[in-house]
Motif scaffolding. Structure first.
Motif, PDB file in Angstrom:
ATOM      1  N   TYR A   1       0.839  -1.194   0.000  1.00 40.96           N
ATOM      2  CA  TYR A   1       0.000   0.000   0.000  1.00 40.96           C
ATOM      3  C   TYR A   1       0.877   1.248   0.000  1.00 40.96           C
ATOM      4  O   TYR A   1       1.913   1.281   0.654  1.00 40.96           O
ATOM      5  CB  TYR A   1      -0.867   0.070   1.260  1.00 40.96           C
TER       6      TYR A   1
ATOM      7  N   TYR B   1       0.267   5.232   1.086  1.00 39.61           N
ATOM      8  CA  TYR B   1      -0.635   6.183   1.726  1.00 39.61           C
ATOM      9  C   TYR B   1       0.001   7.563   1.715  1.00 39.61           C
ATOM     10  O   TYR B   1       1.214   7.712   1.708  1.00 39.61           O
ATOM     11  CB  TYR B   1      -0.874   5.811   3.196  1.00 39.61           C
TER      12      TYR B   1
ATOM     13  N   GLN C   1      -0.130  11.038   4.149  1.00 40.43           N
ATOM     14  CA  GLN C   1      -0.593  11.512   5.441  1.00 40.43           C
ATOM     15  C   GLN C   1      -0.236  12.977   5.615  1.00 40.43           C
ATOM     16  O   GLN C   1       0.943  13.342   5.623  1.00 40.43           O
ATOM     17  CB  GLN C   1      -0.001  10.692   6.595  1.00 40.43           C
TER      18      GLN C   1
ATOM     19  N   GLY D   1      -1.633  16.022  11.175  1.00 42.35           N
ATOM     20  CA  GLY D   1      -2.856  16.022  11.958  1.00 42.35           C
ATOM     21  C   GLY D   1      -3.989  15.222  11.362  1.00 42.35           C
ATOM     22  O   GLY D   1      -5.124  15.303  11.845  1.00 42.35           O
ATOM     23  N   GLN D   2      -3.685  14.463  10.321  1.00 41.87           N
ATOM     24  CA  GLN D   2      -4.709  13.658   9.657  1.00 41.87           C
ATOM     25  C   GLN D   2      -4.302  12.188   9.668  1.00 41.87           C
ATOM     26  O   GLN D   2      -3.153  11.839   9.940  1.00 41.87           O
ATOM     27  CB  GLN D   2      -4.895  14.112   8.213  1.00 41.87           C
ATOM     28  N   GLY D   3      -5.271  11.338   9.344  1.00 41.09           N
ATOM     29  CA  GLY D   3      -4.967   9.930   9.210  1.00 41.09           C
ATOM     30  C   GLY D   3      -4.412   9.619   7.828  1.00 41.09           C
ATOM     31  O   GLY D   3      -4.541  10.419   6.902  1.00 41.09           O
ATOM     32  N   PRO D   4      -3.786   8.470   7.677  1.00 37.33           N
ATOM     33  CA  PRO D   4      -3.297   8.072   6.357  1.00 37.33           C
ATOM     34  C   PRO D   4      -4.447   7.913   5.361  1.00 37.33           C
ATOM     35  O   PRO D   4      -5.511   7.417   5.717  1.00 37.33           O
ATOM     36  CB  PRO D   4      -2.626   6.718   6.628  1.00 37.33           C
TER      37      PRO D   4
ATOM     38  N   LEU E   1       3.571   7.233   3.126  1.00 33.02           N
ATOM     39  CA  LEU E   1       3.782   5.993   3.867  1.00 33.02           C
ATOM     40  C   LEU E   1       3.579   4.791   2.965  1.00 33.02           C
ATOM     41  O   LEU E   1       2.652   4.757   2.159  1.00 33.02           O
ATOM     42  CB  LEU E   1       2.778   5.890   5.023  1.00 33.02           C
TER      43      LEU E   1
ATOM     44  N   GLN F   1      -1.627  -4.620   8.561  1.00 37.42           N
ATOM     45  CA  GLN F   1      -0.654  -3.899   7.755  1.00 37.42           C
ATOM     46  C   GLN F   1       0.517  -3.461   8.624  1.00 37.42           C
ATOM     47  O   GLN F   1       0.344  -3.051   9.767  1.00 37.42           O
ATOM     48  CB  GLN F   1      -1.317  -2.667   7.139  1.00 37.42           C
TER      49      GLN F   1
ATOM     50  N   PHE G   1       3.595  -0.748   8.596  1.00 33.14           N
ATOM     51  CA  PHE G   1       3.953   0.497   7.943  1.00 33.14           C
ATOM     52  C   PHE G   1       5.454   0.752   8.008  1.00 33.14           C
ATOM     53  O   PHE G   1       6.134   0.402   8.984  1.00 33.14           O
ATOM     54  CB  PHE G   1       3.248   1.685   8.616  1.00 33.14           C
ATOM     55  N   GLY G   2       5.956   1.382   6.966  1.00 33.61           N
ATOM     56  CA  GLY G   2       7.310   1.895   6.977  1.00 33.61           C
ATOM     57  C   GLY G   2       7.351   3.246   7.662  1.00 33.61           C
ATOM     58  O   GLY G   2       6.310   3.800   8.025  1.00 33.61           O
ATOM     59  N   PRO G   3       8.554   3.818   7.826  1.00 35.89           N
ATOM     60  CA  PRO G   3       8.714   5.086   8.546  1.00 35.89           C
ATOM     61  C   PRO G   3       8.228   6.298   7.754  1.00 35.89           C
ATOM     62  O   PRO G   3       8.050   7.368   8.317  1.00 35.89           O
ATOM     63  CB  PRO G   3      10.215   5.161   8.791  1.00 35.89           C
TER      64      PRO G   3
ATOM     65  N   ARG H   1       9.071  12.082   4.233  1.00 36.77           N
ATOM     66  CA  ARG H   1       8.495  13.416   4.426  1.00 36.77           C
ATOM     67  C   ARG H   1       8.904  14.292   3.259  1.00 36.77           C
ATOM     68  O   ARG H   1      10.086  14.584   3.083  1.00 36.77           O
ATOM     69  CB  ARG H   1       8.956  14.031   5.742  1.00 36.77           C
TER      70      ARG H   1
END
Lengths: 111, 113
Positions: free
Chosen positions: B33, B35, B37, B40-43, B91, B102, B104-106, B109
């Motif tokens: 996947y 994503y 992000q 202040g929000q979700g993925p 992400l 799932q 997740f990777g780091p 940015r």
């Protein structure tokens, strides 16, 4: 479409119990997941509820009520390291196959 | 066991420039996947792969975003050209199958100036 609502911020004292609520609206609902994310870190899976009721994993528990489109994450014996953002996420159409995340609740644990 | 690896961790570019992100999932994970992000929000899901096939790319802005997972292992997400609004954390996550949790990777940015 889907919508999830959870409080944006919660503050709790070390050693206490905190509950983070999540209400959702979605089609094809399959289950509710919870993820933890520390600042600058990756989201990590905490729990999944596919059926109504309470799931317990150590200090963390998660609850689901399908009829109320509601769930919560319960954190007991809070520790400073629990300060993080917590996301509820709806699983749709096949378990973990499709996941839609909420906007997250930032938990601050204070001494 | 190594987790999901992403590179670079940080990227700063000027608007209209291209940028690419790379992800190596956990060995043996068939589902990958990407994503986005925002602070202040979700993925938000951009694209999901089952092996090398993109099975859900409905949220991918196809005019400027592209992704590939040619051999069904690692994946690349590209933006060309980047816009100011693309500044976010990208992400990558993987799972054994689409019915498993799932990992997740780091994240990468991205800052677009």
């Amino acid at each position: 479409g889907q919508s999830l609502e959870q409080p944006s911020e919660v503050t709790a004292v070390e050693g206490a119990i905190v509950q983070i609520n999540c209400t959702y609206q979605t089609s094809g609902f399959y289950g509710l997941s919870w993820y933890q994310q520390h600042d600058g870190g990756a989201p990590t899976f905490l729990s999944y509820n596919g059926l109504d009721g309470l799931e317990e994993t150590g200090r963390f528990s998660s609850f689901l009520s399908r009829s109320d489109s509601y769930g919560y994450l319960l954190l007991q014996e809070l520790q400073m390291k629990d300060s993080a953002s917590y996301f509820c996420a709806v699983n749709r159409a096949g378990g973990y196959q499709k996941v839609t995340f909420g906007t997250g609740t930032k938990l601050q644990v204070i001494p | 066991e190594a987790g999901v690896v992403q590179s670079p961790r940080y990227k700063i570019i000027e608007k209209k420039q291209p940028v690419a992100f790379w992800c190596n999932p956990i060995s043996g994970h068939n589902t990958l996947y990407w994503y986005l992000q925002n602070l202040g929000q979700g993925p938000e899901l951009l694209i999901r792969y089952e092996n090398e096939e993109a099975v859900d790319d409905s949220q991918l802005p196809k005019d400027r975003f592209s992704a590939e997972r040619l051999k069904g292992v690692d994946s690349t997400l590209k933006i060309q050209p980047a816009e100011l609004g693309d500044s976010a954390v990208y992400l990558c996550a993987s799972s054994l199958t689409s019915d498993n949790e799932q990992f997740f990777g780091p994240g990468t940015r991205l800052t677009v100036l």
